[in-house]
Design a protein around this motif. Structure first.
Motif, PDB file in Angstrom:
ATOM      1  N   THR A   1      36.427  39.974  45.342  1.00 12.62           N
ATOM      2  CA  THR A   1      37.147  40.647  44.277  1.00 12.62           C
ATOM      3  C   THR A   1      36.209  41.571  43.519  1.00 12.62           C
ATOM      4  OG1 THR A   1      38.686  40.270  42.445  1.00 12.62           O
ATOM      5  CG2 THR A   1      36.745  38.868  42.512  1.00 12.62           C
ATOM      6  N   LEU A   2      36.792  42.532  42.798  1.00 12.15           N
ATOM      7  CA  LEU A   2      36.024  43.445  41.959  1.00 12.15           C
ATOM      8  C   LEU A   2      36.558  43.314  40.548  1.00 12.15           C
ATOM      9  CD1 LEU A   2      36.159  46.616  44.246  1.00 12.15           C
ATOM     10  CD2 LEU A   2      34.090  45.372  43.634  1.00 12.15           C
ATOM     11  N   ASN A   3      35.722  43.587  39.554  1.00 20.33           N
ATOM     12  CA  ASN A   3      36.274  43.619  38.209  1.00 20.33           C
ATOM     13  C   ASN A   3      36.937  44.990  38.016  1.00 20.33           C
ATOM     14  OD1 ASN A   3      34.019  45.228  37.900  1.00 20.33           O
ATOM     15  ND2 ASN A   3      33.277  44.214  36.068  1.00 20.33           N
ATOM     16  N   THR A   4      37.623  45.167  36.898  1.00 18.64           N
ATOM     17  CA  THR A   4      38.447  46.370  36.718  1.00 18.64           C
ATOM     18  C   THR A   4      37.651  47.670  36.852  1.00 18.64           C
ATOM     19  OG1 THR A   4      39.632  45.048  35.110  1.00 18.64           O
ATOM     20  CG2 THR A   4      40.277  47.345  35.279  1.00 18.64           C
ATOM     21  N   ASP A   5      36.438  47.713  36.260  1.00 16.30           N
ATOM     22  CA  ASP A   5      35.686  48.972  36.318  1.00 16.30           C
ATOM     23  C   ASP A   5      34.701  49.013  37.491  1.00 16.30           C
ATOM     24  OD1 ASP A   5      33.387  48.275  33.525  1.00 16.30           O
ATOM     25  OD2 ASP A   5      33.744  47.275  35.434  1.00 16.30           O
ATOM     26  N   ALA A   6      34.872  48.074  38.422  1.00 19.07           N
ATOM     27  CA  ALA A   6      34.060  48.042  39.649  1.00 19.07           C
ATOM     28  C   ALA A   6      32.555  47.992  39.384  1.00 19.07           C
ATOM     29  CB  ALA A   6      34.397  49.240  40.558  1.00 19.07           C
TER      30      ALA A   6
ATOM     31  N   LYS B   1      29.285  39.435  55.563  1.00 17.11           N
ATOM     32  CA  LYS B   1      28.759  40.621  54.893  1.00 17.11           C
ATOM     33  C   LYS B   1      29.883  41.429  54.243  1.00 17.11           C
ATOM     34  CE  LYS B   1      24.910  40.919  58.036  1.00 17.11           C
ATOM     35  NZ  LYS B   1      24.847  41.023  59.478  1.00 17.11           N
ATOM     36  N   PRO B   2      30.244  41.077  53.013  1.00 15.29           N
ATOM     37  CA  PRO B   2      31.324  41.834  52.364  1.00 15.29           C
ATOM     38  C   PRO B   2      30.864  43.268  52.102  1.00 15.29           C
ATOM     39  CG  PRO B   2      30.376  40.198  50.855  1.00 15.29           C
ATOM     40  CD  PRO B   2      29.684  40.030  52.160  1.00 15.29           C
ATOM     41  N   MET B   3      31.799  44.188  52.197  1.00 15.87           N
ATOM     42  CA  MET B   3      31.452  45.607  52.016  1.00 15.87           C
ATOM     43  C   MET B   3      32.234  46.239  50.881  1.00 15.87           C
ATOM     44  SD  MET B   3      31.200  47.077  55.853  1.00 15.87           S
ATOM     45  CE  MET B   3      29.968  46.491  56.983  1.00 15.87           C
ATOM     46  N   LEU B   4      31.570  47.202  50.235  1.00 15.29           N
ATOM     47  CA  LEU B   4      32.213  47.974  49.178  1.00 15.29           C
ATOM     48  C   LEU B   4      32.504  49.357  49.744  1.00 15.29           C
ATOM     49  CD1 LEU B   4      32.945  47.920  46.097  1.00 15.29           C
ATOM     50  CD2 LEU B   4      30.814  49.150  45.731  1.00 15.29           C
ATOM     51  N   ARG B   5      33.711  49.845  49.513  1.00 12.94           N
ATOM     52  CA  ARG B   5      34.071  51.179  49.990  1.00 12.94           C
ATOM     53  C   ARG B   5      34.724  51.982  48.876  1.00 12.94           C
ATOM     54  NH1 ARG B   5      34.119  51.208  55.698  1.00 12.94           N
ATOM     55  NH2 ARG B   5      33.825  49.101  56.487  1.00 12.94           N
ATOM     56  N   GLN B   6      34.666  53.310  49.031  1.00  8.41           N
ATOM     57  CA  GLN B   6      35.376  54.186  48.099  1.00  8.41           C
ATOM     58  C   GLN B   6      36.851  53.994  48.408  1.00  8.41           C
ATOM     59  OE1 GLN B   6      33.447  56.195  45.955  1.00  8.41           O
ATOM     60  NE2 GLN B   6      35.375  56.458  44.887  1.00  8.41           N
TER      61      GLN B   6
ATOM     62  N   VAL C   1      39.310  39.011  56.267  1.00 12.59           N
ATOM     63  CA  VAL C   1      40.269  38.026  55.781  1.00 12.59           C
ATOM     64  C   VAL C   1      40.783  38.270  54.363  1.00 12.59           C
ATOM     65  CG1 VAL C   1      39.594  36.178  57.337  1.00 12.59           C
ATOM     66  CG2 VAL C   1      38.341  36.499  55.215  1.00 12.59           C
ATOM     67  N   ASP C   2      40.102  39.110  53.597  1.00 18.62           N
ATOM     68  CA  ASP C   2      40.573  39.351  52.236  1.00 18.62           C
ATOM     69  C   ASP C   2      40.110  40.737  51.817  1.00 18.62           C
ATOM     70  OD1 ASP C   2      40.080  37.843  48.936  1.00 18.62           O
ATOM     71  OD2 ASP C   2      41.847  38.782  49.818  1.00 18.62           O
ATOM     72  N   LEU C   3      40.871  41.365  50.945  1.00 14.21           N
ATOM     73  CA  LEU C   3      40.413  42.632  50.389  1.00 14.21           C
ATOM     74  C   LEU C   3      40.967  42.771  48.979  1.00 14.21           C
ATOM     75  CD1 LEU C   3      42.798  45.160  50.464  1.00 14.21           C
ATOM     76  CD2 LEU C   3      42.468  44.775  52.863  1.00 14.21           C
ATOM     77  N   ALA C   4      40.280  43.557  48.157  1.00 11.40           N
ATOM     78  CA  ALA C   4      40.747  43.761  46.792  1.00 11.40           C
ATOM     79  C   ALA C   4      40.332  45.149  46.333  1.00 11.40           C
ATOM     80  CB  ALA C   4      40.149  42.702  45.870  1.00 11.40           C
ATOM     81  N   PHE C   5      41.177  45.742  45.483  1.00 13.66           N
ATOM     82  CA  PHE C   5      40.860  47.031  44.887  1.00 13.66           C
ATOM     83  C   PHE C   5      40.374  46.800  43.462  1.00 13.66           C
ATOM     84  CE2 PHE C   5      42.134  50.417  47.685  1.00 13.66           C
ATOM     85  CZ  PHE C   5      43.108  49.878  48.515  1.00 13.66           C
ATOM     86  N   SER C   6      39.617  47.744  42.942  1.00 13.85           N
ATOM     87  CA  SER C   6      39.231  47.686  41.537  1.00 13.85           C
ATOM     88  C   SER C   6      40.327  48.438  40.785  1.00 13.85           C
ATOM     89  CB  SER C   6      37.898  48.411  41.333  1.00 13.85           C
ATOM     90  OG  SER C   6      38.080  49.809  41.531  1.00 13.85           O
ATOM     91  N   GLY C   7      40.117  48.614  39.483  1.00 10.54           N
ATOM     92  CA  GLY C   7      41.019  49.482  38.734  1.00 10.54           C
ATOM     93  C   GLY C   7      40.545  50.913  38.939  1.00 10.54           C
TER      94      GLY C   7
ATOM     95  N   GLY D   1      36.558  57.130  40.428  1.00  5.54           N
ATOM     96  CA  GLY D   1      37.596  56.798  41.408  1.00  5.54           C
ATOM     97  C   GLY D   1      37.824  55.299  41.426  1.00  5.54           C
ATOM     98  N   TYR D   2      38.418  54.795  42.492  1.00  3.54           N
ATOM     99  CA  TYR D   2      38.608  53.348  42.588  1.00  3.54           C
ATOM    100  C   TYR D   2      37.961  52.858  43.871  1.00  3.54           C
ATOM    101  CZ  TYR D   2      42.656  54.741  45.460  1.00  3.54           C
ATOM    102  OH  TYR D   2      43.468  55.312  46.393  1.00  3.54           O
ATOM    103  N   PHE D   3      37.703  51.563  43.895  1.00  2.85           N
ATOM    104  CA  PHE D   3      36.908  50.982  44.973  1.00  2.85           C
ATOM    105  C   PHE D   3      37.612  49.831  45.649  1.00  2.85           C
ATOM    106  CE2 PHE D   3      33.157  53.413  43.995  1.00  2.85           C
ATOM    107  CZ  PHE D   3      33.389  53.779  42.678  1.00  2.85           C
TER     108      PHE D   3
END
Lengths: 329, 128
Positions: free
Chosen positions: A66-71, A40-45, A18-24, A29-31
Motif C-alpha cells: 500500500t501507499l499513503n495518500t501523498d505517496a 520485490k514490490p515495485m513502485l510505478r508512475q 497478488v496485490d496492487l494499490a494506488f496513491s492519491g 502525479g499518482y503512483f
C-alpha cells in the motif's frame, strides 16, 4: 469509428502479482505499488506504468502493498513474517515490524501515522509509526487467517476479511467488534471507497456492494467467472472485475449490465484497482504482469494517444479505413 | 472494424543495474533534500547541517576504503544466530546488499564461491 482497448503491459516482476494499490493524486502525479511473490514490490508512475523503483529487503513473497495518500510512504506485508514501512521517495526501508506468521495486508491511516496489519496469525495489529518500538495494539476475533484489513469511517473503524468466511467491522478505539457479515465462501477481495462509504466485496462469481458504515447490502452482481478482485470507479458509474478466466470485465454500476470484457492476461487476475482519477484501472495477474486499461477507450491519456482520422492518413496504416470516418474531434 | 488505440510507447521497465528511485527526479530533489533524518528537524541550523554532512562523508569514505582494503583478504563475518564464518572477501555490490566471497568456511564444508547477504551480517573483522 470504434477503438479497441490497448492494454499497457508493465513487466519486471518474475512471479505472480497478488496485490496492487494506488496513491492519491500528488503534485507529481499518482503512483502505483505492486506486491509480488518474487518478494520485490515495485513502485510505478500511475498514469504511465513507468517503473520508478523496487523496494528491496523482503525475504519472502510479498502478499500486500500500500501507499499513503501523498505517496511518500509505502508499506508491504510478506511471507517472511514482517510488514515493512518504506520511504517511497528514496526506496529505503524505514521500519521492519516482526509478526508471528505470514502478513497479508497493510493499510495506513489518512494521516499516515498508524499502520494496520493483518495476516495468518489471525490478529489485527495497529502500529503507531511515531513509536515504532512500542508494542502494537492487537485485536483478536477472527478464527482463521486474515486476508485483508482496512481503516474506514475516517479511521475510527476497521474492516477485516478472513478465511473464516466473515467480514468484520471493529471500532478502532474500543477494539470491539461492531458487526459481522458471514458468507458461504471465503471473501476473495475487499475495497473501501471513503467517498460514499461503499465497500466492494467479491466472493465466488459475485461482486457485492455494501454500505461501509452499516454493512447493509446495496446490491450484488454476478459475473461469468469466479472473481478475485473488483474495483468501483470513483464516480460510481462503472466497476471492473477480474478473476480466474483471465479476463477483465467492465460493468455499469447502476444497471448492473456487463458492458465489456477484455482479454490480455495469460493467467488468473488477482487484483484490479481504479486509479484515483478514474481514467484507468490496473490489473495484476498470475502471469507476473500488471496491465493498465483505459476507462474511456480511445481518449488521450498517459501513454494512450487519440489519433484523429486525418492524422492516421499520414502514417502507414492503409488497412484501417474502408469508409469515410464519421467521428470528428 | 475496431482499430487498437495507438500508444506513444510502452511503459518503462526496471533498470537491471539498480533499484531505481532516481535521485535526479524532480520528486526526489523536492522531497528528499534532507534525507539525513536528524537534519529533517524543523530547527535545522545550517552550521549543524554542514557539520553533520561532513561527518557522514568522512564515515562513508572510511567505509568504502575499508571495503577496498578487504579485497582478497581473509575476513571473519559475525552473523545472526551466533554464526561466525571466515572467507576471502571479493567485493560488495553497489547498494551493499550482498558481499561476494570465496572459500567460505561453513560448519558443513567449504563453499568455493558464495554470496553473503549483508543484512544477515552483524559485523566483520580482518587484519589489514
Amino acid at each position: 469509428m470504434a477503438m479497441r482497448q490497448t492494454p499497457l503491459t508493465c513487466s519486471g516482476h518474475t512471479r505472480p502479482v497478488v496485490d496492487l494499490a494506488f496513491s492519491g493524486i500528488t503534485p507529481y502525479g499518482y503512483f502505483l505499488i505492486s506486491a509480488c511473490k518474487d518478494g520485490k514490490p515495485m513502485l510505478r508512475q500511475g498514469d504511465t506504468g513507468d517503473w520508478i523503483g523496487t523496494f528491496l529487503g523482503h525475504k519472502g513473497a510479498v502478499w500486500g502493498a500500500t501507499l499513503n495518500t501523498d505517496a511518500t510512504k509505502a508499506a508491504t506485508a510478506a511471507a517472511d513474517f514482517t510488514a515493512k514501512v518504506w520511504d517511497a521517495v528514496s526506496g529505503d526501508e524505514v521500519l521492519s515490524l516482526a509478526h508471528k506468521h505470514i502478513v497479508k495486508s497493510v493499510n495506513f491511516t489518512q494521516d499516515s501515522n498508524c499502520l494496520l496489519t493483518g495476516g495468518n496469525d489471525k490478529l489485527l495489529r495497529i502500529y503507531d509509526l511515531s513509536k515504532p518500538d512500542a508494542a502494537p495494539q492487537e485485536i483478536a476475533g477472527h478464527s482463521s487467517a486474515i486476508k485483508k484489513s482496512l481503516w474506514c469511517n475516517n479511521d475510527s473503524q476497521i474492516l477485516s476479511a478472513a478465511e473464516d468466511k466473515t467480514v468484520r467491522l471493529w471500532d478502532s478505539r474500543s477494539m470491539e467488534e461492531v458487526k459481522t457479515l458471514t458468507f458461504d465462501t471465503s471473501v476473495s477481495s475487499m475495497e473501501y471507497l471513503a467517498d460514499g462509504e461503499i465497500l466492494v466485496i467479491t466472493y465466488g462469481k459475485t461482486i457485492a456492494f455494501y454500505n461501509a458504515l452499516s454493512l447493509d447490502l446495496i446490491k450484488t452482481v454476478e459475473a461469468p467467472a469466479p472473481i478475485n478482485s473488483a474495483s468501483l470507479h470513483p464516480e460510481k458509474d462503472f466497476f471492473v472485475a477480474g478473476g480466474d478466466d483471465f479476463k477483465l470485465y467492465k460493468f455499469d454500476y447502476s444497471t448492473k449490465e456487463e458492458l465489456e470484457s477484455y482479454k490480455g492476461h495469460f493467467g488468473p487476475v488477482h487484483c484490479v484497482r481504479f486509479s484515483p482519477d478514474g481514467e484507468l484501472y490496473a490489473s495484476g495477474s498470475e502471469d507476473g504482469t500488471l496491465r493498465l486499461w483505459q476507462t474511456a477507450v480511445g481518449k488521450t491519456y498517459g501513454l494512450w494517444k487519440c489519433v484523429l482520422p486525418e492524422d492516421l492518413g499520414t502514417e502507414n496504416s492503409e488497412q484501417l479505413y474502408s469508409s469515410t470516418p464519421e467521428i470528428k474531434a | 472494424m475496431a482499430t487498437p488505440v495507438p500508444v506513444l510507447r510502452l511503459p518503462k521497465g526496471p533498470d537491471p543495474n539498480s533499484r531505481g528511485f532516481d535521485p535526479n527526479s524532480p520528486r526526489f530533489i523536492a522531497l528528499c533534500r534532507t534525507s539525513i533524518p536528524t537534519s529533517a528537524a524543523a530547527e535545522s541550523d545550517p552550521q549543524q547541517l554542514q557539520e553533520e554532512q561532513h561527518a557522514r562523508s568522512v564515515l562513508r569514505e572510511r567505509f568504502l576504503r575499508c571495503l577496498l582494503a578487504m579485497s582478497n583478504k581473509k575476513v571473519r563475518f559475525h552473523m545472526h544466530e551466533k554464526v561466525n564464518v571466515e572467507a576471502t572477501f571479493g567485493a560488495s555490490d553497489i547498494d551493499v546488499l550482498n558481499f561476494q566471497v570465496s572459500d567460505l568456511h561453513t560448519p558443513i564444508g567449504v563453499q568455493k564461491e558464495a554470496l553473503i547477504r549483508s543484512q544477515d551480517v552483524i559485523s566483520f573483522t580482518f587484519d589489514a
